[in-house]
Structure formats: structure tokens, C-alpha cells
Design a protein around this motif. Structure first.
Motif, PDB file in Angstrom:
ATOM      1  N   GLY A 221       0.790  -1.223   0.000  1.00  0.00           N
ATOM      2  CA  GLY A 221       0.000   0.000   0.000  1.00  0.00           C
ATOM      3  C   GLY A 221       0.822   1.273   0.000  1.00  0.00           C
ATOM      4  O   GLY A 221       0.283   2.358  -0.262  1.00  0.00           O
ATOM      5  N   ASP A 222       2.117   1.183   0.294  1.00  0.00           N
ATOM      6  CA  ASP A 222       2.969   2.371   0.228  1.00  0.00           C
ATOM      7  C   ASP A 222       3.159   2.803  -1.226  1.00  0.00           C
ATOM      8  O   ASP A 222       3.023   1.996  -2.158  1.00  0.00           O
ATOM      9  N   TRP A 223       3.518   4.075  -1.406  1.00  0.00           N
ATOM     10  CA  TRP A 223       3.652   4.589  -2.770  1.00  0.00           C
ATOM     11  C   TRP A 223       4.630   5.761  -2.826  1.00  0.00           C
ATOM     12  O   TRP A 223       4.897   6.424  -1.828  1.00  0.00           O
ATOM     13  N   VAL A 254       6.235  -4.650  -6.571  1.00  0.00           N
ATOM     14  CA  VAL A 254       5.852  -3.286  -6.928  1.00  0.00           C
ATOM     15  C   VAL A 254       5.114  -3.292  -8.263  1.00  0.00           C
ATOM     16  O   VAL A 254       5.431  -4.082  -9.152  1.00  0.00           O
ATOM     17  N   ASP A 255       4.159  -2.397  -8.389  1.00  0.00           N
ATOM     18  CA  ASP A 255       3.583  -2.068  -9.691  1.00  0.00           C
ATOM     19  C   ASP A 255       4.037  -0.659 -10.047  1.00  0.00           C
ATOM     20  O   ASP A 255       3.899   0.264  -9.236  1.00  0.00           O
ATOM     21  N   VAL A 287       4.074   9.510 -12.782  1.00  0.00           N
ATOM     22  CA  VAL A 287       4.549   8.133 -12.648  1.00  0.00           C
ATOM     23  C   VAL A 287       4.415   7.754 -11.181  1.00  0.00           C
ATOM     24  O   VAL A 287       4.751   8.547 -10.289  1.00  0.00           O
ATOM     25  N   ARG A 288       3.931   6.538 -10.926  1.00  0.00           N
ATOM     26  CA  ARG A 288       3.692   6.127  -9.538  1.00  0.00           C
ATOM     27  C   ARG A 288       4.267   4.735  -9.279  1.00  0.00           C
ATOM     28  O   ARG A 288       4.090   3.822 -10.079  1.00  0.00           O
ATOM     29  N   ILE A 289       4.971   4.607  -8.167  1.00  0.00           N
ATOM     30  CA  ILE A 289       5.434   3.313  -7.675  1.00  0.00           C
ATOM     31  C   ILE A 289       4.445   2.861  -6.608  1.00  0.00           C
ATOM     32  O   ILE A 289       4.308   3.514  -5.567  1.00  0.00           O
ATOM     33  N   MET A 290       3.739   1.767  -6.869  1.00  0.00           N
ATOM     34  CA  MET A 290       2.775   1.217  -5.915  1.00  0.00           C
ATOM     35  C   MET A 290       3.345  -0.076  -5.334  1.00  0.00           C
ATOM     36  O   MET A 290       3.525  -1.069  -6.044  1.00  0.00           O
ATOM     37  N   ILE A 291       3.652  -0.062  -4.053  1.00  0.00           N
ATOM     38  CA  ILE A 291       4.293  -1.201  -3.405  1.00  0.00           C
ATOM     39  C   ILE A 291       3.230  -2.203  -2.962  1.00  0.00           C
ATOM     40  O   ILE A 291       2.224  -1.833  -2.352  1.00  0.00           O
TER      41      ILE A 291
END
Length: 309
Positions: A221-223, A254-255, A287-291
Motif C-alpha cells: 500500500g505504500d507509494w 511493486v507495480d 509516474v507512480r510506484i505502488m508497493i
């Protein structure tokens, strides 16, 4: 032994480690393989940054791959208390418009004495940009210049002052290199607590040696969100986690996602050993890093985006 590859005035020249050595090269930043192109003569190109060269001893044994080097634009060495006023014609080192970085690199820790100030770049004797603040050589100054009106008939001059305040050795090479990446204005936010020594603002400076470190492990849920002031046109954006040049504190669960409007996101490539890429079809707004899981480390690290033209 690896070869030596030097770039100068639009040409890469390779020196093999011994007579008759087989040297192969790759133009996309990958390690050359036995199927890669064979180096036979100097290569004319202005896009030298992604070339890699390697010596092949036989089909199964090869040297480490090496990048192309540029010769220093200036150098000095002194062990006296003195002030050096340096002025160099660097026209042959500049070959394109772009964002250029001037770096002062002491030869080792023992020679990193002295300070640098009044660093100025001139185009046809007209000042482009100057940095008047005093910086220690020990800090390895990295100064950003923008060249917008390059012409092969232009002349470029670099001036700077070195002051060695003690009778200790001061010695350095000065390099001037064009960034292969775009550097659009970006704002980075995150759900994770940052380490004050490695703040999230490090992801906005486009310095590939700096990075974000969190104070806690990452969790599902972190980003991390990179939002551009203006949409960016790019053929490829590389997203990297971990400490630069060191496989620590990476994240694989990660996505990576990207958005054309800053609201609706779609997924890019899967992460592989802490890295992923996206190939946008039109200008990107965010751009997003979705953990999606933990990295089983006490913290995580993130790096600047590598935004290819």
C-alpha cells in the motif's frame, strides 16, 4: 583486459588491450555479446553515452564491459598555497544542445584540498552561466549548465578559480558531459517517512548519485508519486529503486504505473531486480510506484527517474 574507448569531437576511438584483440560493442547500453558488432575503425556519432565495449578472448571468455570516456576539459595539480585562475577553450568537447554537467573530480581523498569559485561558461565570448559561490573540492562539485544555441562554429570557454589555502596537495580532473536524459520539473510525494539525510527532494534533482531513503521498511500500500509540472514526451522512462550502483534496499513487489492526466493510471513493466520501465504512447503527467509487499529490509531507497528523449 578491457579496451579503452575515448570520445572526442564526434568520434569514438577504441584502443584494444593488445594487438589483434577482438573488441565488440553495443549501442544500447547493454554488455556486448559474442554476436555484437565488431569494432574495426573509429565510430562517428554524437550519441556516445550508451556505447559499451568489451574484449573477447574466445566465445566463452570476455573482459568486463566499459563505457566510453571523455577526456577532461581541464586539470590541475599543486601542493603550494596559491590561487590558480584557469581558462580553457573547450569547444571540441561540446557537440550538441542539452543539459551539461561540469564535475570536479579529485584524483583521490588526499588530493581533495582547496576550493573552487567563479565558474563561468562562455559561448563566443558571451557569458552563458556563472557560479560565483565557493565550493570545496572535497565536495566534488557538480554544476549544471544549459546549452541551447550550439553550432559547430561556436567557440566555448570555461573559466574558474582554484584556491589552495594550505600547503597540501590539490589535484583534480574537470569533466564536462551532456546528460542523455530529459530533466523536466517534477514534484515527488510519498506515503513513507523519509530519512532527513536522504530526503524525498533527492528524487527531484536529477543527480544519479543521490537518492531517497526511508526511515521504515516499505509495506503493501505504500507509494511514491512523481508528478510533472507539464506532461513529458518520452520514448522510455526507467524507474529504479535501491542505492545507486549498489543492490541494497531495492523493492520487487511493486507495480509501476503512469498517467497521461495525473488521475487515471495504467501499469508499466513488472519490476525486475528493483527496476522497471514504461513506454508511454503520449505525454506523461505522472509516474507512480505502488508497493504490493515488503522488501524484507529495514528500509527502502528510491532514485531519480531516467527519462529518455
Amino acid at each position: 583486459f578491457p579496451p579503452t574507448a575515448i570520445y572526442k569531437s564526434g568520434t569514438i576511438t577504441v584502443t584494444p588491450p593488445y594487438e589483434g584483440a577482438i573488441v565488440r560493442y553495443d549501442t544500447q547500453g547493454n554488455e556486448p555479446t559474442k554476436e555484437s558488432a565488431l569494432y574495426t575503425k573509429p565510430i562517428e556519432t554524437r550519441d556516445y553515452e550508451n556505447y559499451m565495449f568489451r574484449t573477447f578472448f574466445n566465445e566463452d571468455v570476455a573482459s568486463p564491459a566499459v563505457k566510453v570516456e571523455k577526456l577532461p576539459v581541464a586539470t590541475w595539480s599543486t601542493s603550494k598555497i596559491e590561487v590558480l585562475n584557469v581558462s580553457e577553450n573547450i569547444s571540441e568537447h561540446i557537440d550538441k544542445n542539452g543539459i551539461w554537467y561540469l564535475t570536479f573530480n579529485p584524483k583521490d581523498e588526499a588530493t581533495s584540498n582547496g576550493v573552487i569559485r567563479a565558474v563561468s561558461l562562455f559561448e563566443n565570448d558571451t557569458l552563458i552561466q556563472t557560479f560565483s559561490d565557493e565550493k570545496t573540492l572535497k565536495s566534488k562539485p557538480r554544476l549544471r549548465f544549459v546549452i541551447e544555441n550550439y553550432n559547430e562554429k561556436n567557440t566555448y570557454r570555461l573559466d574558474f578559480t582554484v584556491e589552495n589555502k594550505e600547503a597540501k596537495e590539490s589535484s583534480a580532473n574537470v569533466n564536462f558531459n551532456c546528460s542523455p536524459y530529459l530533466e523536466p520539473e517534477v514534484k515527488v510525494t510519498s506515503s513513507m517517512a523519509e530519512n532527513s539525510k536522504f530526503p524525498i527532494s533527492k528524487l527531484e534533482d536529477y543527480n544519479i548519485e543521490t537518492y531517497l531513503r526511508t526511515d521504515v521498511p516499505c509495506a503493501n500500500g505504500d507509494w511514491i508519486l512523481y508528478t510533472f509540472t507539464n506532461p513529458v514526451t518520452s520514448s522510455k522512462i526507467d524507474v529504479l529503486t535501491g542505492i545507486p550502483h549498489h543492490p541494497r534496499f531495492i523493492v520487487n513487489d511493486v507495480d509501476v504505473e503512469y498517467s497521461y492526466n495525473g488521475i487515471d493510471f495504467e501499469k508499466g513493466d513488472s519490476f525486475d531486480y528493483g527496476n522497471a520501465s514504461i513506454y508511454p504512447k503520449k505525454p506523461v503527467k505522472a509516474v507512480r510506484i505502488m508497493i504490493t509487499g515488503t522488501n524484507n529490509e529495514p528500509l527502502m531507497a528510491g532514485q531519480d527517474l531516467r527519462i529518455n528523449p
